[in-house]
Each structure stands twice: as C-alpha cells, then as structure tokens.
Design a protein around this motif. Sequence first.
Motif, PDB file in Angstrom:
ATOM      1  N   LEU A  41      19.242  10.680 -35.817  1.00 20.61           N
ATOM      2  CA  LEU A  41      18.310  11.593 -35.173  1.00 20.61           C
ATOM      3  C   LEU A  41      16.897  11.041 -35.093  1.00 20.61           C
ATOM      4  N   ASP A  42      16.461  10.374 -36.150  1.00 25.01           N
ATOM      5  CA  ASP A  42      15.113   9.812 -36.191  1.00 25.01           C
ATOM      6  C   ASP A  42      15.187   8.433 -36.816  1.00 25.01           C
ATOM      7  N   GLU A  43      15.377   7.431 -35.994  1.00 21.22           N
ATOM      8  CA  GLU A  43      15.566   6.079 -36.517  1.00 21.22           C
ATOM      9  C   GLU A  43      14.295   5.476 -37.099  1.00 21.22           C
ATOM     10  N   SER A  44      13.144   6.105 -36.896  1.00 25.40           N
ATOM     11  CA  SER A  44      11.900   5.575 -37.448  1.00 25.40           C
ATOM     12  C   SER A  44      11.642   6.061 -38.869  1.00 25.40           C
ATOM     13  N   ASN A  45      12.432   7.013 -39.349  1.00 25.48           N
ATOM     14  CA  ASN A  45      12.237   7.569 -40.686  1.00 25.48           C
ATOM     15  C   ASN A  45      12.836   6.634 -41.729  1.00 25.48           C
ATOM     16  N   GLN A  46      12.007   6.148 -42.625  1.00 24.51           N
ATOM     17  CA  GLN A  46      12.464   5.193 -43.633  1.00 24.51           C
ATOM     18  C   GLN A  46      13.171   5.849 -44.813  1.00 24.51           C
ATOM     19  N   GLU A  47      12.934   7.117 -45.063  1.00 21.35           N
ATOM     20  CA  GLU A  47      13.492   7.767 -46.246  1.00 21.35           C
ATOM     21  C   GLU A  47      15.020   7.761 -46.293  1.00 21.35           C
ATOM     22  N   PRO A  48      15.726   8.131 -45.208  1.00 25.25           N
ATOM     23  CA  PRO A  48      17.187   8.066 -45.295  1.00 25.25           C
ATOM     24  C   PRO A  48      17.712   6.637 -45.431  1.00 25.25           C
ATOM     25  N   VAL A  49      17.005   5.688 -44.850  1.00 27.85           N
ATOM     26  CA  VAL A  49      17.412   4.284 -44.987  1.00 27.85           C
ATOM     27  C   VAL A  49      17.311   3.870 -46.452  1.00 27.85           C
ATOM     28  N   LEU A  50      16.186   4.201 -47.083  1.00 30.41           N
ATOM     29  CA  LEU A  50      15.996   3.842 -48.487  1.00 30.41           C
ATOM     30  C   LEU A  50      17.012   4.547 -49.389  1.00 30.41           C
ATOM     31  N   ALA A  51      17.332   5.797 -49.079  1.00 33.36           N
ATOM     32  CA  ALA A  51      18.320   6.531 -49.880  1.00 33.36           C
ATOM     33  C   ALA A  51      19.699   5.901 -49.751  1.00 33.36           C
ATOM     34  N   LEU A  52      20.084   5.524 -48.539  1.00 32.26           N
ATOM     35  CA  LEU A  52      21.389   4.888 -48.351  1.00 32.26           C
ATOM     36  C   LEU A  52      21.442   3.509 -49.001  1.00 32.26           C
ATOM     37  N   VAL A  53      20.352   2.768 -48.932  1.00 28.64           N
ATOM     38  CA  VAL A  53      20.316   1.451 -49.579  1.00 28.64           C
ATOM     39  C   VAL A  53      20.475   1.619 -51.086  1.00 28.64           C
TER      40      VAL A  53
END
Length: 186
Positions: free
Chosen positions: A25-37
């Motif tokens: 939905l929002d590919e610029s949001n770093q928070e879900p990326v960091l959570a998945l990493v």
Amino acid sequence: SYARFCQSQNRTEKANDLYARAIELDESNQEPVLALVKYYKSRYEVHKCIRLCTEFLKRYPNNERVALELTTVDTSDYSSAIKCLSRVLKVHPKFYRILIRLIEICARAGRLNEVAKMITKDTAPGMIMARGLFTMYNGFYKDAISIFSKIQNHPVWGLTAQFSIVQILVNPERKYCWCTKGPLSN
C-alpha cells in the motif's frame, strides 16, 4: 498499528501478512520493511532480509535506517554490502554511520582501498570518526589516536572514539583479535 498488535500477541504470521500488505500500500514506509527484516533475521532467512532491503534501497536510496539494517545482516557476501552502502553514500555522503560501517566491512574484506576516496577533510565529528577508523585499520595507530582524541568529548561520537582509543592502547599491534573471520585490513 494492527500488525504490531498481532506481533505482541505472538500472531507473527498474521503480523507479517499485514506488514507485507502495508509495503504494497505504501512502499515508501520503512517501518514494515524493518519489521519484516527483523522477523526474517530471527528465522535466519538472510536472503529474504537482503532482498527486502536492497529492493527498498533501489527505490529510496536516501534511507539511512534501512541501509544500516542491511549491514547488520550476518552474511559472508561482503561485495553486495559494499556495493549497496557505496550507492547510498554516493547519494548522501554525509551519512557517517553508513560510512563507518562501510569502513568496517571493507577492513574485514581486505578492501580498504575502495573506501579511501570517501574519506574527506570534512571537520564534522562523524567524518573525523570515520577518518580515525580508516587510519586505525591501515595501521597508523598514533595518528588514529590523535584523530580520535579530537572528538572524544563529543556527545554523539565521543564514547565510540574513547573506545577506539582504548582498543588501540590495549592492543596496539592488533594481536589476538578475537572473533575475526578474515582480514581486517588490506
């Protein structure tokens, strides 16, 4: 967010689905990326961590947090980490934490010459710290101590500089480097 709530309730699969959806939905949001990493790191799925971070950094190369997170993934592939961090530094040469991590990785890989051109005469404390580490890894310990002493009272970089000074004084010849898996300089 609901994903964090699911994570706190140990419903990790649901949380990961929500984080993946949030990225869509929002590919610029770093928070879900960091959570998945973080999740993939806990499961030792290094390739997924690297893929997530590199894809994000291709779209948003100015994101320091994701680039730093990429460098914390334990991998023996120094080349990809060096390339990724170099790309970030070309866009933002004042991301000193990235530069310092790049120096550490290059020292570990025996490729310090690749980072030499990024060390400037800038008087910012972060650059002074990077210059001190670069000098230390090249074996010029007295010069490194004098560089570190310039910022040893700085509120952000001072403690790290003091630690580096102690590290040099305790072990000036770098004998008995514990937990090393390869060269620490070229």
